[in-house]
Design a protein around this motif. Structure first.
Motif, mmCIF file in Angstrom:
data_model
loop_
_atom_site.group_PDB
_atom_site.id
_atom_site.type_symbol
_atom_site.label_atom_id
_atom_site.label_comp_id
_atom_site.label_asym_id
_atom_site.label_seq_id
_atom_site.Cartn_x
_atom_site.Cartn_y
_atom_site.Cartn_z
ATOM 1 N N ALA A 199 0.804 -1.298 0.094
ATOM 2 C CA ALA A 199 0.094 0.027 0.193
ATOM 3 C C ALA A 199 0.833 1.317 0.061
ATOM 4 O O ALA A 199 1.986 1.355 0.550
ATOM 5 N N ASP A 200 0.260 2.259 -0.779
ATOM 6 C CA ASP A 200 1.140 3.521 -0.693
ATOM 7 C C ASP A 200 0.730 4.290 0.485
ATOM 8 O O ASP A 200 -0.398 4.557 0.843
ATOM 9 N N ALA A 221 -8.243 11.934 9.915
ATOM 10 C CA ALA A 221 -6.986 12.311 9.975
ATOM 11 C C ALA A 221 -6.290 11.812 8.754
ATOM 12 O O ALA A 221 -6.409 10.739 8.448
ATOM 13 N N SER A 222 -5.428 12.740 8.239
ATOM 14 C CA SER A 222 -4.563 12.410 7.063
ATOM 15 C C SER A 222 -3.232 11.704 7.487
ATOM 16 O O SER A 222 -2.459 11.400 6.799
ATOM 17 N N ALA A 223 -3.022 12.152 8.973
ATOM 18 C CA ALA A 223 -1.607 11.932 9.471
ATOM 19 C C ALA A 223 -1.745 11.811 10.822
ATOM 20 O O ALA A 223 -2.961 12.210 11.459
ATOM 21 N N VAL A 224 -1.101 11.043 11.646
ATOM 22 C CA VAL A 224 -1.156 11.036 12.953
ATOM 23 C C VAL A 224 0.162 11.364 13.583
ATOM 24 O O VAL A 224 1.397 11.365 12.987
ATOM 25 N N ILE A 236 -3.201 4.801 1.937
ATOM 26 C CA ILE A 236 -3.591 5.362 2.977
ATOM 27 C C ILE A 236 -4.834 6.217 2.897
ATOM 28 O O ILE A 236 -5.850 6.306 3.761
ATOM 29 N N TYR A 237 -5.222 6.789 1.501
ATOM 30 C CA TYR A 237 -6.282 7.845 1.384
ATOM 31 C C TYR A 237 -7.314 6.693 1.306
ATOM 32 O O TYR A 237 -8.468 7.301 1.566
ATOM 33 N N ASP A 238 -7.522 5.840 1.016
ATOM 34 C CA ASP A 238 -8.614 4.563 0.818
ATOM 35 C C ASP A 238 -9.339 4.577 2.267
ATOM 36 O O ASP A 238 -10.401 3.948 2.394
#
Lengths: 303, 258
Positions: free
Chosen positions: A2-3, A259-262, A294-296
């Motif tokens: 996965a990207d 969240a897009s990042a943690v 991760i966008y999925d």
């Protein structure tokens, strides 16, 4: 595979795992334990215009599933950082953000201007949420007009990635988030610590020299998750979620909430390699569920 | 010194009395080198109220036997849980952390090591280390009562042992700074670890007589390696982390009223 790449504004991170300010020093403190360049982005300890000694000892109290701290932004000031710390960390092969603090709007501006000149610092985290300083800090993060002013003024002088760290100690987190987005922030990170306190029943004295302090750790995770989810409904800019993340599963919950990042914070104290375990666990989760990116999973909690 | 995160094996869990126990840990690999004054951060498993690691001073490090000893006083749920570990269990430690004591150049220096309560822990390792280097040392150990006076036979291997207890149940009655040894003998260097009031009394004794003195502090900390900034002590150079700039400090650096 996965990207894992994510974007915060115009900036791309190789993966969505960041380390939270005040829990990861300047990064190099962790170099003995693992290759810190594997972290998506390191946010260094909060920096102010001038040297700050911080609060008196005791500054820490352990609580059920967490801890209180009252460090009070101890640091040697931005000039010391530029002269002595930046040269040591600028060649670390990942993104490094400076956490910017001030007692006044002018101080925030001055620090941001100085950081803007540092080639290897692609962004700042504007800290308008420190609960442990008498002046400034959280005061900017709990009032919409104050938050608007500081973000607007810093935006004028700071041209790179501007992330604004919000305080959970507010009536409406979404109002503040909207204001911050409206004034030009590229991303929002939340939550900073929750204001709390602890008393020693035997001595009948407060456990912290400042009486109150900031609560962090798994104890605050449900609050953080709720706030990330609420803010995700209201703003378009990327959100960086934090608050009590101890493992990959916790991190996944923040992605699902929007969240897009943690950021990993207090957990670094207990397991210095936890950020790598979180990273590997996220990768494993995506592969296991056959997601390509991760966008999925970002903001995909189904109700 | 490079820091490691290691799973160590419990070789022995010796309960001295209801308050104190000694964990003897080993590893299939060679343990990292450790110096007196340094400490470890132990992860406590299965104790719901224990969130953070526990900083514990190195009590003894035996290079030949590949053994690390930790003298631990049971004070709360975390240390109580640690006291229950069984031989063969593994414990996760971060080590070695912190600085060490300074060793005088002159091998004939008259050295006094003063320990109080669980502060005995680093004094044993320091005494053994000094002994190995060819120094002679005297130990002055104090406690509330006989139950606090642990590992005396170990100490006796490395020097003369003098004791005080507050209730008079062992040695001279009173505090370490009231011991007759201090009237009889001159010292060039004093090392101490114990409760803060005791260390301050020892520091004051040393300061007034112009004797070099180093103290080992045990402030509360979250990380143990200089990132949480919680364990600071006020020094002539500002607030310094006890975990990285200490735990050993020369008394001239501390802002104690002595």
């Amino acid at each position: 595979m996965a990207d894992l790449k994510v974007k915060l504004g115009k900036l791309q991170l190789k993966n969505p795992v960041m380390t939270a300010s005040g829990t990861f020093g300047y990064g190099t403190e962790y170099s003995d334990f693992f290759d810190i360049s594997r972290i998506g982005c390191i946010v260094v300890k909060g920096i102010t215009l001038r040297n700050r000694e911080g609060n008196a000892y005791p500054r820490m109290a352990e609580t059920p599933s967490g801890m209180l701290n009252a460090v009070g932004l101890q640091n040697r000031g931005i000039d010391h950082f530029i002269k002595h710390i930046y040269p040591e960390i600028k060649n670390v092969n990942t993104n490094i953000f400076v956490n910017v603090n001030g007692s006044t709007v002018e101080e925030y501006i001055e620090v941001a201007e100085k950081v803007n000149d540092l080639d290897k610092i692609p962004g700042i985290e504007l800290n308008i949420s420190c609960p442990n300083v008498k002046e400034g800090g959280m005061a900017f993060g709990v009032s919409c007009p104050a938050a608007a002013t500081v973000v607007r003024e810093v935006r004028k002088v700071y041209s790179k990635e501007l992330m604004v760290k919000l305080s959970p100690n507010v009536t409406s987190i979404t109002e503040i988030a909207r204001v911050v987005e409206g004034e030009g922030a590229d991303s929002i990170s939340l939550i900073n610590t929750l204001l709390g306190m602890a008393i020693d029943a035997e001595s009948r004295k407060p456990m912290l020299s400042t009486i109150t302090g900031g609560l962090s750790g798994p104890a605050i995770k449900p609050v953080a998750l709720r706030m990330v989810w609420q803010v995700a409904q209201e703003v378009k800019i990327p959100i960086v979620g934090m608050g009590g993340i101890m493992n990959a599963r916790d991190a996944i919950e923040f992605f699902l909430a929007g969240a897009s990042a943690v950021q990993i914070g207090t957990a670094n104290f207990i397991d210095p390699t936890v950020s790598m375990k979180v990273l590997e666990g996220i990768e494993d989760y995506l592969n296991r569920h056959k997601f390509n990116s991760i966008y999925d999973i970002i903001g995909t909690m189904t109700i | 010194m490079k820091k490691f995160i290691l799973d160590l094996i419990v070789k022995e869990n010796e309960h001295i009395n209801e308050d104190y126990f000694v964990l003897k840990l080993t590893s299939n690999d060679k343990l990292p080198h450790m110096l007196p004054g340094q400490f470890v951060e132990i992860k406590v498993e299965n104790s719901p109220t224990t969130f953070l690691r526990r900083p514990i001073s190195v009590n003894f490090y035996d290079k030949e036997l590949n053994e690390l000893w930790l003298l631990i006083q049971i004070v709360g749920n975390g240390t109580r849980k640690l006291s229950e570990v069984q031989v063969g269990d593994t414990l996760n430690l971060i080590l070695p952390l912190g600085n060490t004591f300074s060793i005088p150049g002159d091998k004939n220096s008259r050295l006094l090591l003063v320990g109080g309560g669980v502060g005995f822990a680093p004094m044993l390792f320091l005494g053994a280390y000094l002994n190995d280097l060819g120094y002679r040392c005297d130990f002055l150990l104090g406690g509330r009562s006989e139950a606090n006076m642990v590992q005396l036979n170990e100490f006796k291997r490395y020097g003369e042992v003098y004791t005080t207890t507050e209730d008079g149940s062992m040695g001279e009655k009173g505090y370490v700074t009231q011991h007759s040894l201090l009237q009889k003998k001159q010292f060039d260097m004093i090392y101490t670890c114990g409760p803060t009031p005791m260390m301050q009394a020892v520091a004051s004794y040393a300061h007034k007589r112009n004797i070099a003195c180093e103290v080992s502090l045990e402030n509360m900390m979250a990380c143990g390696f200089g990132t949480c900034l919680c364990c600071v002590t006020d020094t002539v150079d500002g607030n310094l982390c006890v975990c990285t700039e200490g735990p050993v400090f020369n008394i001239t650096k501390l802002k104690w009223q002595i």
